[in-house]
Design an enzyme around this catalytic site. Structure first.
Site, PDB file in Angstrom:
ATOM      1  N   ASN A   1     -59.722 -49.899  39.933  1.00 54.36           N
ATOM      2  CA  ASN A   1     -59.202 -49.383  41.198  1.00 54.36           C
ATOM      3  C   ASN A   1     -60.303 -49.437  42.260  1.00 54.36           C
ATOM      4  O   ASN A   1     -61.268 -48.669  42.205  1.00 54.36           O
ATOM      5  CB  ASN A   1     -58.735 -47.941  40.931  1.00 54.36           C
ATOM      6  CG  ASN A   1     -58.167 -47.255  42.162  1.00 54.36           C
ATOM      7  OD1 ASN A   1     -58.499 -47.602  43.297  1.00 54.36           O
ATOM      8  ND2 ASN A   1     -57.324 -46.266  41.938  1.00 54.36           N
TER       9      ASN A   1
ATOM     10  N   ASP B   1     -61.766 -40.079  34.332  1.00 51.68           N
ATOM     11  CA  ASP B   1     -60.346 -39.922  34.080  1.00 51.68           C
ATOM     12  C   ASP B   1     -59.949 -38.644  34.785  1.00 51.68           C
ATOM     13  O   ASP B   1     -60.708 -37.672  34.794  1.00 51.68           O
ATOM     14  CB  ASP B   1     -60.044 -39.831  32.577  1.00 51.68           C
ATOM     15  CG  ASP B   1     -58.570 -40.079  32.293  1.00 51.68           C
ATOM     16  OD1 ASP B   1     -58.049 -41.116  32.741  1.00 51.68           O
ATOM     17  OD2 ASP B   1     -57.930 -39.243  31.635  1.00 51.68           O
ATOM     18  N   SER B   2     -58.803 -38.674  35.395  1.00 49.80           N
ATOM     19  CA  SER B   2     -58.430 -37.518  36.194  1.00 49.80           C
ATOM     20  C   SER B   2     -56.927 -37.347  36.192  1.00 49.80           C
ATOM     21  O   SER B   2     -56.187 -38.224  35.756  1.00 49.80           O
ATOM     22  CB  SER B   2     -58.941 -37.682  37.630  1.00 49.80           C
ATOM     23  OG  SER B   2     -58.522 -38.926  38.145  1.00 49.80           O
TER      24      SER B   2
ATOM     25  N   ASP C   1     -52.265 -37.813  46.386  1.00 50.96           N
ATOM     26  CA  ASP C   1     -52.987 -37.296  47.551  1.00 50.96           C
ATOM     27  C   ASP C   1     -52.079 -36.879  48.719  1.00 50.96           C
ATOM     28  O   ASP C   1     -52.353 -35.855  49.363  1.00 50.96           O
ATOM     29  CB  ASP C   1     -54.026 -38.320  48.045  1.00 50.96           C
ATOM     30  CG  ASP C   1     -55.264 -38.381  47.142  1.00 50.96           C
ATOM     31  OD1 ASP C   1     -55.307 -37.618  46.160  1.00 50.96           O
ATOM     32  OD2 ASP C   1     -56.165 -39.187  47.428  1.00 50.96           O
TER      33      ASP C   1
ATOM     34  N   ARG D   1     -63.300 -34.967  41.700  1.00 47.26           N
ATOM     35  CA  ARG D   1     -64.233 -36.019  41.259  1.00 47.26           C
ATOM     36  C   ARG D   1     -65.642 -35.712  41.767  1.00 47.26           C
ATOM     37  O   ARG D   1     -66.633 -35.896  41.062  1.00 47.26           O
ATOM     38  CB  ARG D   1     -63.746 -37.378  41.763  1.00 47.26           C
ATOM     39  CG  ARG D   1     -64.368 -38.549  41.021  1.00 47.26           C
ATOM     40  CD  ARG D   1     -63.646 -39.858  41.318  1.00 47.26           C
ATOM     41  NE  ARG D   1     -62.327 -39.903  40.733  1.00 47.26           N
ATOM     42  CZ  ARG D   1     -61.183 -39.892  41.411  1.00 47.26           C
ATOM     43  NH1 ARG D   1     -61.178 -39.886  42.725  1.00 47.26           N
ATOM     44  NH2 ARG D   1     -60.037 -39.915  40.770  1.00 47.26           N
TER      45      ARG D   1
ATOM     46  N   GLY E   1     -52.385 -42.154  44.779  1.00 49.84           N
ATOM     47  CA  GLY E   1     -51.689 -41.280  43.837  1.00 49.84           C
ATOM     48  C   GLY E   1     -51.002 -40.104  44.518  1.00 49.84           C
ATOM     49  O   GLY E   1     -50.207 -40.282  45.445  1.00 49.84           O
TER      50      GLY E   1
END
Lengths: 203, 203
Positions: A10, A82-83, A164, A190, A162
């Protein structure tokens, strides 16, 4: 440590890391040493960033799996993240499945899941991120970060990715997608995970 | 860091860690702060050390799962290990299943698996260990260590546990079970992982 692979396919996420290193890294100009994983994938016979199978049950496990896979293949230090988004009213879902539950349709999906929940205070959520830094033959270091907020009822803004556009962090009125990226990148999950990491690596 | 839970239900392994901390830790008398997991399990509503489900596909994942589970339940720093024996002729088996493949019958099992392999040079194996240190709300640090050797054809010695009576480390003639525990604990896979960990935590 010279070169560092950022294990993501990404580009938006890669740029976030460039910004984080530029802004917070104690090592000057370190951002120049970052390698976008797809740029090196062919050289080391690795498929694209997302292709490392995310078989873990937690962000930490998935971040570690990705960091280690790239580090082992390349022999270079590697940072992976990873989130996910954890919505209280959904018992923590979508969590580790946040990027997979409705790829490209995250906003539509979450608004539909919460369509019967009226009050903002009942739409609380938190973003969570784990970062894993793997230095081959030395160590793997994993940190976490969080950002609390609410899921509003309509998408606003065009930044980020995503979820957001529907996430308003506590203390702000704009969504992650409306906020200036510098502001988002000073408070995000993050960033918090990154600051925890930097602190430990510095020491 | 004051108290540190050692997430194992195996008293022999706990004692190895006591020795490692006494011998190699830069923090003086730190071994006194170690907590044997079963001694605290009832207080924090955790079942015995082995009861954390080892769902990982690598030593590192399993060590992390155990360290994190105990750290989250107790709020205390926690150190966990996962280790295994990788036999070349068995394509790396039993690996992460080393403790589960033949509980209490490890020696009998491995001798039978290798019964048709005559030459010692074809019976090469390595012990591998991962250690995970989880400090709640701060980080998880994972390191690895290895010890190469051969699987001999008959069990010798009464020290150690598991596959120790049939494993002769490179450079020695005695098995892990025959060697003085101080010698074993200066060359073992777990010691190497521990030294990697100490080095990073010290820094």
């Amino acid at each position: 440590m010279k070169d560092l692979i950022i294990a993501t396919g990404n580009k938006g996420k890669f740029q976030e890391f460039e910004y984080l290193f530029e802004t917070y890294s104690p090592a000057k100009n370190f951002a120049e040493n970052l390698i976008f994983a797809p740029d090196i994938a062919k050289l080391i016979a690795m498929p694209g960033g997302r292709q490392v199978e995310e078989t873990g049950k937690t962000y930490a496990e998935n971040a570690m799996l990705k960091a280690r896979a790239w580090a082992e293949k390349s022999g270079l230090p590697c940072l992976a993240d990873d989130s996910g988004l954890e919505v209280e009213a959904l018992d923590g879902r979508p969590g580790i499945f946040s990027a997979r539950v409705a790829e490209g349709q995250e906003v539509k999906w979450i608004l539909n899941e919460l369509k019967n929940i009226e009050k903002l205070e009942d739409r609380r959520a938190k973003f969570a991120a784990s970062l894993a830094l793997c230095v081959p033959d030395e160590f793997i270091l994993i940190t976490e970060g969080f950002c609390n907020g609410v899921i509003i009822k309509e998408a606003r803004g065009s930044g980020g990715f995503g979820y957001d556009p529907v996430f308003v962090p506590d203390g702000y009125e704009k969504t992650f997608a409306e906020l200036d990226s510098k502001i988002k990148n000073s408070i995000s999950h993050r960033t918090n995970a990154f600051l925890n990491l930097i602190q430990k690596v510095k020491g």
